[in-house]
Every structure is written in structure tokens, then in C-alpha cells.
Design a protein around this motif. Sequence first.
Motif, PDB file in Angstrom:
ATOM      1  N   ASP A  23       0.871  -1.297   0.101  1.00 46.86           N
ATOM      2  CA  ASP A  23      -0.083  -0.039   0.012  1.00 46.86           C
ATOM      3  C   ASP A  23       0.891   1.166   0.141  1.00 46.86           C
ATOM      4  O   ASP A  23       0.320   2.380  -0.490  1.00 46.86           O
ATOM      5  N   ASP A  24       2.139   1.329   0.757  1.00 46.63           N
ATOM      6  CA  ASP A  24       2.767   2.606   0.649  1.00 46.63           C
ATOM      7  C   ASP A  24       3.481   2.838  -0.784  1.00 46.63           C
ATOM      8  O   ASP A  24       3.732   4.082  -0.939  1.00 46.63           O
ATOM      9  N   ARG A  26       2.291   2.006  -3.655  1.00 47.60           N
ATOM     10  CA  ARG A  26       0.960   2.416  -4.391  1.00 47.60           C
ATOM     11  C   ARG A  26       0.717   3.936  -4.055  1.00 47.60           C
ATOM     12  O   ARG A  26       0.448   4.501  -4.941  1.00 47.60           O
ATOM     13  N   ALA A  27       0.817   4.093  -2.546  1.00 49.27           N
ATOM     14  CA  ALA A  27       0.519   5.612  -2.363  1.00 49.27           C
ATOM     15  C   ALA A  27       1.524   6.612  -2.631  1.00 49.27           C
ATOM     16  O   ALA A  27       1.260   7.718  -3.458  1.00 49.27           O
ATOM     17  N   ALA A  28       2.761   6.135  -2.630  1.00 52.36           N
ATOM     18  CA  ALA A  28       4.134   7.243  -3.104  1.00 52.36           C
ATOM     19  C   ALA A  28       3.793   7.221  -4.576  1.00 52.36           C
ATOM     20  O   ALA A  28       4.035   8.410  -5.194  1.00 52.36           O
ATOM     21  N   ALA A  30       1.110   6.974  -6.536  1.00 53.23           N
ATOM     22  CA  ALA A  30      -0.228   7.957  -6.806  1.00 53.23           C
ATOM     23  C   ALA A  30       0.360   9.462  -6.758  1.00 53.23           C
ATOM     24  O   ALA A  30      -0.121  10.381  -7.558  1.00 53.23           O
ATOM     25  N   GLY A  31       0.937   9.608  -5.414  1.00 54.79           N
ATOM     26  CA  GLY A  31       1.460  10.913  -5.308  1.00 54.79           C
ATOM     27  C   GLY A  31       2.433  11.694  -6.576  1.00 54.79           C
ATOM     28  O   GLY A  31       2.183  12.774  -7.024  1.00 54.79           O
ATOM     29  N   SER A  34       0.302  11.964  -9.672  1.00 52.39           N
ATOM     30  CA  SER A  34      -0.534  13.048  -9.670  1.00 52.39           C
ATOM     31  C   SER A  34       0.345  14.430 -10.120  1.00 52.39           C
ATOM     32  O   SER A  34      -0.124  15.367 -10.722  1.00 52.39           O
ATOM     33  N   ALA A  81      -2.260   3.980 -11.510  1.00 53.61           N
ATOM     34  CA  ALA A  81      -2.563   4.588 -10.131  1.00 53.61           C
ATOM     35  C   ALA A  81      -3.368   5.813 -10.168  1.00 53.61           C
ATOM     36  O   ALA A  81      -3.796   6.125  -9.065  1.00 53.61           O
TER      37      ALA A  81
END
Length: 178
Positions: A23-24, A26-28, A30-31, A34, A81
Motif C-alpha cells: 500500500d505504501d 502504491r500511495a507513493a 499515486a502522489g 499526480s 495509479a
Amino acid sequence: MTDQEMWVAAVSVVCREYGELDDDVRAALAGMVSALRLQKRQLHSLTAGLGAEEYCAECGGACCRTGKYHFSVVDLLAFLASGEEIVEPSFQGGCCPYMGEDGCQMEPSLRPLPCITFLCEGLSGLLAPEAAERLAGLENGLRTRYGLIEGLFGKPLMKSLLMAYEYYLRRQAGGMIK
């Protein structure tokens, strides 16, 4: 294996591996995606201000005729993402496989790096010096962001998705993004 079959197989492998990411990560990602998409929007806005869309429509998009290898692993990760539907290319007919009847199937913030940064001679001749400098800065920023995404995975992901898949098949070990 045809290009279409390779595309489907490559997307399948990357989608599976993306689903297995922590999850970390994927979150990184996604940022990072973006921020990448924001810079692509800015770059597109700058070229649209030159009248690029009208200019390209008159030309017929000659630069878009050879885009088969432009779409990279990073570009596919950007779709994933962002939760966007992945384009359906057609490798028939000698035109860019990502072109539809109304032009590129990808909205500007999801277009591959070569597609969003390329300016033909005609368009580059329309750039005022300050706009050319701004464009160069945005392109450098995009390359940096692509590099950061590669760094997140520790792999050269800016290469073509199709070529990356061919390499993946030959290696017989490891994954495409893992």
C-alpha cells in the motif's frame, strides 16, 4: 506473437504486479503520478496556447504516425495509479496505435513523454523565447518525475511497454515492475 497480443500480455503482467504492491508503494506512486499529470497539463496548456490543436489538425498529426513504442511502463502505471481506464490500442494500419477517429485516445495528462513534449518545426517556430524556456523547464521536470518513478521501483521503466515485455520474456526471472 503479434503486437496486439504482446500489449494484452504486458498489460496483464503489470496489472497483476501492480495489484501485489504494498500500500505504501502504491500511495507513493499515486502522489508521483499526480504531480506528473499536473506538469503534463501545464505543458499541454502552454502548447494549446500556441494554437497547437488547430495546427496539428491541419497537418493531420504527422508526428503521431509512429507512436508504437512511445507508451512506456511508467505510462501504464500512471493509468493504474490514477484509476483511469487503460487505452485500447490498435496495431493495424501503420498509424500510431493509440490514435482514434478523433485523435489521441489519451487525455493530455496521460500521454507518453515523447507525445506530450514533441514540437515539430512549425510549432516550435511559434514559441516566444520565454515560452520556449518554460517548455524546456516543464520537459526537464517531467523527465525528473519519470526518473523518480523509476527510482521507486529500482528499474528502467521509461522504456516502451512492448520492449519491456519482450525483455521480461527473455529473462524468465523477476517481474516487469517488481
